[in-house]
Design an enzyme around this catalytic site. Sequence first.
Site, short mmCIF file in Angstrom:
data_model
loop_
_atom_site.label_atom_id
_atom_site.label_comp_id
_atom_site.label_asym_id
_atom_site.label_seq_id
_atom_site.Cartn_x
_atom_site.Cartn_y
_atom_site.Cartn_z
N GLU A 1 -6.17 0.92 6.22
CA GLU A 1 -5.44 -0.19 7.29
C GLU A 1 -4.50 -0.53 6.26
OE1 GLU A 1 -9.84 -0.54 7.50
OE2 GLU A 1 -8.53 -0.33 5.78
N CYS B 1 -12.36 -4.41 4.79
CA CYS B 1 -12.35 -4.85 3.60
C CYS B 1 -12.14 -6.22 3.84
CB CYS B 1 -12.06 -4.60 2.33
SG CYS B 1 -10.40 -4.57 2.09
N CYS C 1 -7.68 -6.08 3.22
CA CYS C 1 -7.35 -4.74 4.56
C CYS C 1 -7.15 -6.13 5.97
CB CYS C 1 -7.89 -3.92 5.43
SG CYS C 1 -7.29 -2.86 4.43
#
Length: 158
Positions: A57, A85, A88
């Site tokens: 990302e 996560c 990101c």
Amino acid sequence: MSAFDNTFMQAAIRLAIDGVKANRGGPFGAVVVKNCQIVGRGENRVTSTNDPTAHAEVVAIRDACRQLGAFELMGCEIYASCEPCPMCLAAIYWARIDKLCYGAAAGDAHAIGFSDQYIRQQFDLPPDQRAVPAIQWMRTEALAAFDAWQAKLDRVPY
């Protein structure tokens, strides 16, 4: 979801698979889309670049920003092969992306050894109780940078 959404998610998944096959990093891919066009592509490159922030990302956001000549991605969407996560997700918010679509869930990644559960738990702890202790130091001196920012007449707000 539309046929366009399917196409963009398939592109993110394809990036993830291609990255794995080429030994560039973990099984994650992402694309940033604006006006039904892919403007940023990213695959996980953590191990191939020795960069722990080179998640799919983040790589896709950096690519889109370069392509568009902007540091904000309002009007864009991001398609990720897996639920982002915390790092990101924060990058997605900082970029001001309008929509996030993801394929696999965080639990699916956890099941194959990619778990962010530990990091998510750390956010709930007070800074001084986290595994990486956070110690505030030289606050007064550090505020000088904020003063310089506020005094700057040609600053670019974000």
